[in-house]
Enzyme design. Sequence first.
Site, PDB file in Angstrom:
ATOM      1  CG  HIS A  20      -0.316  -0.298   2.534  1.00 41.20           C
ATOM      2  ND1 HIS A  20       0.711   0.529   2.920  1.00 41.20           N
ATOM      3  CD2 HIS A  20      -0.510  -1.503   3.288  1.00 41.20           C
ATOM      4  CE1 HIS A  20       1.039   0.059   4.310  1.00 41.20           C
ATOM      5  NE2 HIS A  20       0.474  -1.197   4.612  1.00 41.20           N
ATOM      6  CG  HIS A  23       4.406  -1.909   2.134  1.00 39.50           C
ATOM      7  ND1 HIS A  23       2.723  -2.235   2.020  1.00 39.50           N
ATOM      8  CD2 HIS A  23       4.947  -2.465   3.135  1.00 39.50           C
ATOM      9  CE1 HIS A  23       2.849  -2.912   2.984  1.00 39.50           C
ATOM     10  NE2 HIS A  23       3.968  -3.279   3.509  1.00 39.50           N
ATOM     11  N   GLY A 149       9.266   0.880   8.641  1.00 41.23           N
ATOM     12  CA  GLY A 149       8.115   1.826   8.947  1.00 41.23           C
ATOM     13  C   GLY A 149       8.087   1.989  10.550  1.00 41.23           C
ATOM     14  CE  LYS A 151       1.864  -0.423   9.712  1.00 44.12           C
ATOM     15  NZ  LYS A 151       1.746  -1.991  10.580  1.00 44.12           N
ATOM     16  CG  LEU A 186      -2.000   3.754   4.782  1.00 43.27           C
ATOM     17  CD1 LEU A 186      -1.184   4.418   3.482  1.00 43.27           C
ATOM     18  CD2 LEU A 186      -3.289   3.514   4.389  1.00 43.27           C
ATOM     19  CB  SER A 187      -2.062  -2.014   8.612  1.00 45.82           C
ATOM     20  OG  SER A 187      -1.846  -3.393   8.703  1.00 45.82           O
TER      21      SER A 187
END
Length: 302
Positions: A20, A23, A149, A151, A186-187
Site C-alpha cells: 500500500h 510501503h 516503517g 508503525k 495504513l496496514s
Amino acid sequence: RAARGRGESVALVPTMGALHAGHLALVERARGLADRVVVSVYLNPAQFAPGEDFGSYPRAGEADLAALAHQGACDAVFLPSEGLYEDGLEVEEGPARGGGGRELNQTWVTVERLQRGLCGGSRPTFFRGIATTVCKLFNLLEPDIAVFGEKDWQQLAVIRRMARDLDFGVEVVGVPVVREADGLALSSRNLRLSAEDRRQAAGVYAALRAAREKARGGGEAGRRTRWASRGDSGENRGRRWARGLCGVRRQDLAAVASGPRRPCRCAPGRGGILRRRPAHRQHLPRLNPRSKVFLLMCSKRS
C-alpha cells in the site's frame, strides 16, 4: 553484489506483500538514501504462531509487482519462491504421539530484552521470527541500508539492536507512519477490519493525540507520566475521544519512554483507558523531560 562491486550503495526494503502507500513511502525514502533499491516481498511464516492468520493474510503478488513498476523507484524485487527455511517450520512429532516434538528449524535470532512485553507479551515467538528472517535477508542481499516503517515501533527497535549487536554494518532507517484521512495507520490487515473495528481503530490514534496534547499543556503534566483509573472531568479531550475505545483491554496499554525501549509501569483505567493520576498517588518512575513518551497498544486480537 555487482552494484556494491561498482561502488554503489544498496538499500533494502523488506515487506510481506499486499503493498500500500505506506510501503511505497518506504521505497521512495530508500531511493533517496542509496544508489540501488531492492524490495523483498516475502510473507514470513516464521513470525506467525499456530492459530494466527498466516493462511488468511492478504496476498497480492501481481498487484505488488505492478505497484512497484508504476512507482519506478526500485531496481530489483527479491521473491524467495522456495522460502527461506529449508527444513520447514512445523513441529516434528516425538516418540509419544502429540508430545515431545521438536522444531525442524533449529537456529533462531533473539533480541532478549527488547522482544519481551508489548507485542511480544502475547506473541512470544513473533520477534524471533522477524529477527531471524531479517538476519537472513541481510546475509543474502548484503544491503548498506535497510528501511522500515515506524508503525511497527517495537519491531524497528528489535531490528536496530540486532543489526548493532551482530555487527552487520547495516544502517536501519525508520520512516514515519503513513495514515488514512481519519488517522488510521495504513496496514495490509486493514482490509480485514469490520466497520466497527475500523471505527475503533481510528479512535485509538485520535485518543492518543488528544492525550499527547493534554500532556503538553505544561507544568508537571509535561514532565511526568501520570495515569490512573480516575481522572479529569468529561471535558478532557482525551477522555471524550476515549469513549469510543471500549474494545481496548487493560493489558493492551503501556507507557514507553524512548531510549532503552523498556516499558514503564503504568496504571490503566477502567475499560482499558489511561487517565491522569493525581501527583500524591504517583508511583511511576520520573522520565527525562526531553525524552519522548509513547503509548503503545498491542493485542492478540489485532
